[in-house]
Design a protein around this motif. Structure first.
Motif, mmCIF file in Angstrom:
data_model
loop_
_atom_site.group_PDB
_atom_site.id
_atom_site.type_symbol
_atom_site.label_atom_id
_atom_site.label_comp_id
_atom_site.label_asym_id
_atom_site.label_seq_id
_atom_site.Cartn_x
_atom_site.Cartn_y
_atom_site.Cartn_z
ATOM 1 N N MET A 53 57.380 42.781 58.464
ATOM 2 C CA MET A 53 56.117 42.252 58.919
ATOM 3 C C MET A 53 55.059 42.482 57.835
ATOM 4 O O MET A 53 54.987 43.541 57.234
ATOM 5 N N ALA A 54 54.224 41.477 57.587
ATOM 6 C CA ALA A 54 53.184 41.569 56.560
ATOM 7 C C ALA A 54 52.054 42.473 57.032
ATOM 8 O O ALA A 54 51.674 42.464 58.205
ATOM 9 N N GLU A 55 51.530 43.248 56.089
ATOM 10 C CA GLU A 55 50.415 44.123 56.411
ATOM 11 C C GLU A 55 49.131 43.303 56.497
ATOM 12 O O GLU A 55 48.927 42.369 55.731
ATOM 13 N N THR A 56 48.249 43.681 57.420
ATOM 14 C CA THR A 56 46.930 43.050 57.469
ATOM 15 C C THR A 56 46.062 43.722 56.409
ATOM 16 O O THR A 56 46.365 44.820 55.933
ATOM 17 N N ALA A 57 44.944 43.075 56.093
ATOM 18 C CA ALA A 57 44.058 43.615 55.061
ATOM 19 C C ALA A 57 43.592 45.028 55.410
ATOM 20 O O ALA A 57 43.486 45.882 54.539
ATOM 21 N N ASP A 58 43.342 45.286 56.691
ATOM 22 C CA ASP A 58 42.870 46.617 57.099
ATOM 23 C C ASP A 58 43.952 47.682 56.964
ATOM 24 O O ASP A 58 43.636 48.868 56.910
ATOM 25 N N GLU A 59 45.205 47.290 56.925
ATOM 26 C CA GLU A 59 46.297 48.255 56.809
ATOM 27 C C GLU A 59 46.613 48.608 55.359
ATOM 28 O O GLU A 59 47.297 49.589 55.103
ATOM 29 N N LEU A 60 46.123 47.812 54.424
ATOM 30 C CA LEU A 60 46.382 48.077 53.009
ATOM 31 C C LEU A 60 45.583 49.289 52.542
ATOM 32 O O LEU A 60 44.475 49.531 53.012
ATOM 33 N N PRO A 61 46.130 50.057 51.608
ATOM 34 C CA PRO A 61 45.373 51.197 51.081
ATOM 35 C C PRO A 61 44.116 50.722 50.353
ATOM 36 O O PRO A 61 44.115 49.663 49.725
ATOM 37 N N LEU A 62 43.058 51.535 50.461
ATOM 38 C CA LEU A 62 41.801 51.231 49.790
ATOM 39 C C LEU A 62 41.711 52.078 48.529
ATOM 40 O O LEU A 62 41.754 53.306 48.586
ATOM 41 N N LEU A 63 41.600 51.411 47.395
ATOM 42 C CA LEU A 63 41.456 52.091 46.114
ATOM 43 C C LEU A 63 40.028 51.908 45.620
ATOM 44 O O LEU A 63 39.434 50.850 45.804
ATOM 45 N N ARG A 64 39.491 52.935 44.985
ATOM 46 C CA ARG A 64 38.149 52.847 44.408
ATOM 47 C C ARG A 64 38.282 52.775 42.891
ATOM 48 O O ARG A 64 38.967 53.595 42.288
ATOM 49 N N ARG A 65 37.593 51.781 42.324
ATOM 50 C CA ARG A 65 37.616 51.620 40.875
ATOM 51 C C ARG A 65 36.194 51.441 40.380
ATOM 52 O O ARG A 65 35.387 50.783 41.028
ATOM 53 N N ARG A 66 35.927 52.013 39.211
ATOM 54 C CA ARG A 66 34.610 51.900 38.594
ATOM 55 C C ARG A 66 34.800 51.463 37.145
ATOM 56 O O ARG A 66 35.693 51.927 36.455
ATOM 57 N N ARG A 67 33.911 50.585 36.709
ATOM 58 C CA ARG A 67 33.915 50.157 35.303
ATOM 59 C C ARG A 67 32.493 50.283 34.779
ATOM 60 O O ARG A 67 31.548 49.724 35.341
ATOM 61 N N VAL A 68 32.340 51.043 33.696
ATOM 62 C CA VAL A 68 31.051 51.187 33.038
ATOM 63 C C VAL A 68 31.114 50.372 31.748
ATOM 64 O O VAL A 68 32.047 50.520 30.958
ATOM 65 N N ALA A 69 30.131 49.500 31.572
ATOM 66 C CA ALA A 69 30.116 48.614 30.420
ATOM 67 C C ALA A 69 28.688 48.494 29.889
ATOM 68 O O ALA A 69 27.724 48.776 30.613
ATOM 69 N N ALA A 70 28.564 48.087 28.633
ATOM 70 C CA ALA A 70 27.256 47.929 28.005
ATOM 71 C C ALA A 70 27.191 46.572 27.315
ATOM 72 O O ALA A 70 28.171 46.129 26.710
ATOM 73 N N TYR A 71 26.025 45.932 27.402
ATOM 74 C CA TYR A 71 25.857 44.564 26.933
ATOM 75 C C TYR A 71 24.590 44.414 26.106
ATOM 76 O O TYR A 71 23.609 45.123 26.329
ATOM 77 N N GLY A 72 24.609 43.457 25.176
ATOM 78 C CA GLY A 72 23.449 43.156 24.350
ATOM 79 C C GLY A 72 22.836 41.821 24.736
ATOM 80 O O GLY A 72 23.514 40.798 24.727
ATOM 81 N N MET A 73 21.555 41.855 25.079
ATOM 82 C CA MET A 73 20.803 40.652 25.444
ATOM 83 C C MET A 73 19.997 40.247 24.212
ATOM 84 O O MET A 73 19.027 40.913 23.858
ATOM 85 N N CYS A 74 20.443 39.184 23.542
ATOM 86 C CA CYS A 74 19.782 38.737 22.323
ATOM 87 C C CYS A 74 19.115 37.391 22.591
ATOM 88 O O CYS A 74 19.800 36.393 22.845
ATOM 89 N N VAL A 75 17.792 37.387 22.550
ATOM 90 C CA VAL A 75 17.011 36.164 22.738
ATOM 91 C C VAL A 75 16.193 35.954 21.473
ATOM 92 O O VAL A 75 15.515 36.877 21.000
ATOM 93 N N ARG A 76 16.284 34.739 20.914
ATOM 94 C CA ARG A 76 15.448 34.391 19.765
ATOM 95 C C ARG A 76 15.180 32.891 19.795
ATOM 96 O O ARG A 76 16.053 32.102 20.160
ATOM 97 N N ASP A 77 13.985 32.530 19.453
ATOM 98 C CA ASP A 77 13.582 31.118 19.372
ATOM 99 C C ASP A 77 13.945 30.344 20.635
ATOM 100 O O ASP A 77 14.414 29.202 20.571
#
Length: 159
Positions: free
Chosen positions: A1-25
């Motif tokens: 029998m297929a698991e429902t979404a609520d029965e699936l394990p919940l994993l926590r993931r975090r991603r830290v990223a850095a970006y450059g906003m370059c505006v000219r002309d």
């Protein structure tokens, strides 16, 4: 029998990223990110994930050069965009937290080029009034809002 979404394990993931906003002309520098299967291409801010122990400013300058060919210098911290999403992968639900550090930058060297063998396949300049018509990730709008409003807390007000 297929698991429902609520029965699936919940994993926590975090991603830290850095970006450059370059505006000219009246234009902004963007990079096009491709999905792993190459089917989806969306414009994003140049930048990316921090390596373990890496400073966000160092990560941003490294990633912008990898994705665009430009060497950049940070002018100021624009802010931090924090987003949570519920994702699914086979056999699990994911509570994903993206923490995105955005810097205003200026070009100090290099030439525009496309990344080869990375997560992006193209870099280009776009008129600011053209951005809303592009297929883009939500980070582009968040970075433009930080650039436009420069909130004193470094955080975009959300309803």
């Amino acid at each position: 029998m297929a698991e429902t979404a609520d029965e699936l394990p919940l994993l926590r993931r975090r991603r830290v990223a850095a970006y450059g906003m370059c505006v000219r002309d009246g234009q902004v520098l963007l990079a096009r990110v491709t999905s792993p299967d190459g089917g989806e291409r969306l414009w994003t801010m140049p930048g990316g994930g921090l390596e373990h122990g890496e400073d966000p400013l160092d990560a941003m300058t490294r990633e912008v050069e990898e994705e665009t060919g430009y060497q950049v210098e940070a002018e100021r911290l624009l802010g931090i965009d924090s987003r949570r999403r519920s994702l699914r992968e086979p056999g699990a639900r994911i509570d994903f937290h993206a923490l995105r550090v955005v810097y205003a930058v200026r070009i100090v060297g290099g030439d525009l080029r496309h990344e080869v063998g990375g997560t992006t396949d193209q870099a280009a300049w776009f008129d600011l009034d053209e951005v809303s018509s592009l297929s883009r990730v939500d980070l582009v709008d968040a970075a433009l809002e930080l650039h436009r409003t420069t909130p004193p807390t470094g955080r975009i007000a959300r309803e």
